[in-house]
Design a protein around this motif. Structure first.
Motif, PDB file in Angstrom:
ATOM      1  N   PHE A  57       0.820  -1.209   0.000  1.00 39.75           N
ATOM      2  CA  PHE A  57       0.000   0.000   0.000  1.00 39.75           C
ATOM      3  C   PHE A  57       0.859   1.268   0.000  1.00 39.75           C
ATOM      4  N   LEU A  58       2.038   1.176   0.607  1.00 39.85           N
ATOM      5  CA  LEU A  58       2.897   2.347   0.780  1.00 39.85           C
ATOM      6  C   LEU A  58       3.855   2.519  -0.392  1.00 39.85           C
ATOM      7  N   PRO A  59       4.247   3.759  -0.693  1.00 37.08           N
ATOM      8  CA  PRO A  59       5.349   3.949  -1.634  1.00 37.08           C
ATOM      9  C   PRO A  59       6.657   3.506  -0.994  1.00 37.08           C
ATOM     10  N   GLY A  60       7.636   3.202  -1.828  1.00 32.53           N
ATOM     11  CA  GLY A  60       8.933   2.794  -1.309  1.00 32.53           C
ATOM     12  C   GLY A  60       9.237   1.337  -1.605  1.00 32.53           C
ATOM     13  N   VAL A 164       0.819  11.920 -13.160  1.00 33.16           N
ATOM     14  CA  VAL A 164       0.321  10.643 -13.683  1.00 33.16           C
ATOM     15  C   VAL A 164      -0.123   9.723 -12.546  1.00 33.16           C
ATOM     16  N   ILE A 165       0.694   9.636 -11.488  1.00 31.17           N
ATOM     17  CA  ILE A 165       0.348   8.777 -10.348  1.00 31.17           C
ATOM     18  C   ILE A 165      -0.932   9.270  -9.670  1.00 31.17           C
ATOM     19  N   PHE A 236       6.102   4.005  -6.325  1.00 28.88           N
ATOM     20  CA  PHE A 236       5.223   2.846  -6.208  1.00 28.88           C
ATOM     21  C   PHE A 236       5.706   1.797  -7.203  1.00 28.88           C
ATOM     22  N   GLY A 237       5.630   0.531  -6.802  1.00 33.88           N
ATOM     23  CA  GLY A 237       5.903  -0.538  -7.759  1.00 33.88           C
ATOM     24  C   GLY A 237       7.241  -1.208  -7.621  1.00 33.88           C
ATOM     25  N   GLY A 238       8.032  -0.864  -6.625  1.00 32.98           N
ATOM     26  CA  GLY A 238       9.281  -1.573  -6.406  1.00 32.98           C
ATOM     27  C   GLY A 238      10.495  -0.848  -6.941  1.00 32.98           C
ATOM     28  N   GLY A 239      11.634  -1.517  -6.798  1.00 36.63           N
ATOM     29  CA  GLY A 239      12.912  -0.881  -7.077  1.00 36.63           C
ATOM     30  C   GLY A 239      13.114  -0.436  -8.502  1.00 36.63           C
ATOM     31  N   HIS A 240      12.556  -1.176  -9.481  1.00 34.57           N
ATOM     32  CA  HIS A 240      12.786  -0.805 -10.876  1.00 34.57           C
ATOM     33  C   HIS A 240      12.201   0.568 -11.205  1.00 34.57           C
ATOM     34  N   VAL A 241      11.163   0.957 -10.523  1.00 32.02           N
ATOM     35  CA  VAL A 241      10.528   2.238 -10.809  1.00 32.02           C
ATOM     36  C   VAL A 241      11.378   3.406 -10.317  1.00 32.02           C
ATOM     37  N   VAL A 242      12.326   3.123  -9.435  1.00 31.97           N
ATOM     38  CA  VAL A 242      13.194   4.191  -8.946  1.00 31.97           C
ATOM     39  C   VAL A 242      14.100   4.715 -10.059  1.00 31.97           C
ATOM     40  N   LEU A 327      -5.297   2.025  -5.655  1.00 33.44           N
ATOM     41  CA  LEU A 327      -4.016   1.336  -5.836  1.00 33.44           C
ATOM     42  C   LEU A 327      -3.991   0.521  -7.121  1.00 33.44           C
ATOM     43  N   LEU A 328      -5.132  -0.013  -7.534  1.00 32.42           N
ATOM     44  CA  LEU A 328      -5.178  -0.733  -8.808  1.00 32.42           C
ATOM     45  C   LEU A 328      -4.817   0.203  -9.961  1.00 32.42           C
ATOM     46  N   GLY A 329      -5.314   1.422  -9.903  1.00 33.39           N
ATOM     47  CA  GLY A 329      -4.972   2.401 -10.933  1.00 33.39           C
ATOM     48  C   GLY A 329      -3.518   2.800 -10.887  1.00 33.39           C
ATOM     49  N   VAL A 330      -2.991   3.019  -9.676  1.00 30.31           N
ATOM     50  CA  VAL A 330      -1.582   3.404  -9.520  1.00 30.31           C
ATOM     51  C   VAL A 330      -0.666   2.302 -10.042  1.00 30.31           C
TER      52      VAL A 330
END
Length: 392
Positions: A57-60, A164-165, A236-242, A327-330
């Protein structure tokens, strides 16, 4: 004495996991489940699933946040800090040494640096495909994915990603509320609501004030803390999004070259632990060991503040269908962010020749079809790339 031994236990176990947890966040969660749930019985399967739900649920960095939460469950705030240090320290040290090695020997144009850029192409392509299948399984979410990618490709600015987010969350809350399922499990732990409110206040204050402070007091440490804290607060979405977030903050401003950025990202695939420690490499390249410390602390600090802040209110939040729908949209938009990043800078900088494309295809195939771990694929791709470069 019992408390001290518990702290030592938390740190040693987390450190061992930090040295051995290859394969990315999903694999990290599997390692945690085996060690903390099955072997040590620190928490039940239901409690563990509850923690995962919270951290998604959280960013990061979700896997790091789960590790921090388990440390807090076992040993309070100090336990959470020790769990984070243990799990993060190995990859921080490895990437810092790698950055120093690159700087001292001026290896920016070395053949194996080009190989690491090719690795980044294979890894992100693999992540995009698999995340897309999971997070955008129907036409409405595919449309949101495509729209997000298109907007980011046409308007490649840091603020665009925030917009966008936010829009994806709004669209999700409106259109996906009928398919969202709230989690009804019990809260596994909590802090007081007062402490939670203080922590959230600090989180918001830093997010709002750091850009202002950086504007009036132009200092490298403040600039780095602002950039990495902001990125750690919105990923949001894990390390690759960083990757796209940091790239658009650091490369256009001249703090780091695109080649050095992508080389470090490729190297980060070969090591255990959280991908967010890529920040340690970047901080070292930009401003040595002090830069490494500032970048590493800043990008993980939002995770601590959010975990402490949200836990007291999580029970009520997760029962709201609109939260899950948002969160589904994000999550669908996150895949769009990855697609935009895959084209630029990853593909445009990593694939310059037929050799680059052929080796990237090999790396992608090993990940996607032969299911080989990322660290092994990195080694294979680098070796093959160097050998073929010598032969051609």
């Amino acid at each position: 004495m019992e408390r001290l031994s518990r702290y030592i236990e938390i740190f040693l176990i987390a450190t061992r996991l930090g040295f051995t947890s290859f394969g990315g966040p999903v694999a990290h969660l599997a390692y945690f489940q085996e060690e903390y749930v099955q072997r040590r019985k620190w928490l039940s399967d239901q409690m563990y699933a509850d923690l995962i739900a919270l951290c998604q649920f959280l960013p990061g960095p979700a896997s790091s946040q789960v590790g921090i939460s388990i440390g807090m469950l076992r040993g309070g705030l100090i336990g959470g800090l020790l769990a984070w240090i243990g799990f993060t320290l190995p990859s921080v040290l490895i990437l810092t040494i790698f950055a120093w090695y690159v700087i001292q020997l001026d290896l920016a144009d070395a053949v194996w640096i080009g190989a690491l850029k090719v690795v980044a192409v294979a890894v992100v392509a693999h992540a995009v495909l698999n995340m897309g299948k999971k997070l955008a399984p129907d036409l409405p979410r595919i449309a949101l994915l495509v729209g997000s990618a298109t907007v980011l490709l046409l308007f490649p600015f840091a603020i665009t990603q925030l917009v966008v987010i936010a829009l994806a969350a709004l669209i999700g809350a409106i259109y996906f509320k009928n398919i969202a399922k709230p989690n009804e499990a019990e809260t596994v732990m909590t802090f007081s609501k007062k402490l939670g409110a203080i922590s959230l206040s600090i989180f918001v204050a830093l997010l709002a004030l750091l850009p202002i402070i950086n504007h009036f007091y132009n200092h490298i440490y403040i600039e780095l803390f602002d950039i990495f804290y902001r990125v750690g607060s919105i990923v949001f979405g894990g390390g690759h999004v960083v990757l796209p977030l940091l790239e658009r903050e650091l490369v256009p401003s001249g703090l780091i070259s695109e080649d050095m950025f992508l080389a470090g990202y490729g190297a980060a695939q070969a090591i255990p632990g959280p991908l967010f420690t890529f920040s340690s490499y970047l901080g070292t390249i930009i401003h040595g060991i002090p830069g490494m410390l500032v970048a590493t602390i800043a990008i993980f600090l939002p995770s601590f503040l959010l975990i402490i802040g949200i836990l007291p209110f999580w029970q009520q939040l997760r029962q709201m269908k609109y939260v899950g729908a948002a969160l589904l949209g994000v999550n669908a938009a996150v895949v769009g962010i990855l697609i935009a990043a895959f084209y630029h800078p990853i593909f445009t900088s990593g694939i310059m020749t037929e050799l680059d494309f052929a080796v990237a295809l090999l790396g992608f195939s090993l990940l996607q079809f032969w299911k080989r771990p990322a660290w092994l694929v990195v080694i294979i791709v680098v070796v093959v790339y160097i050998l073929l470069s010598l032969l051609m």
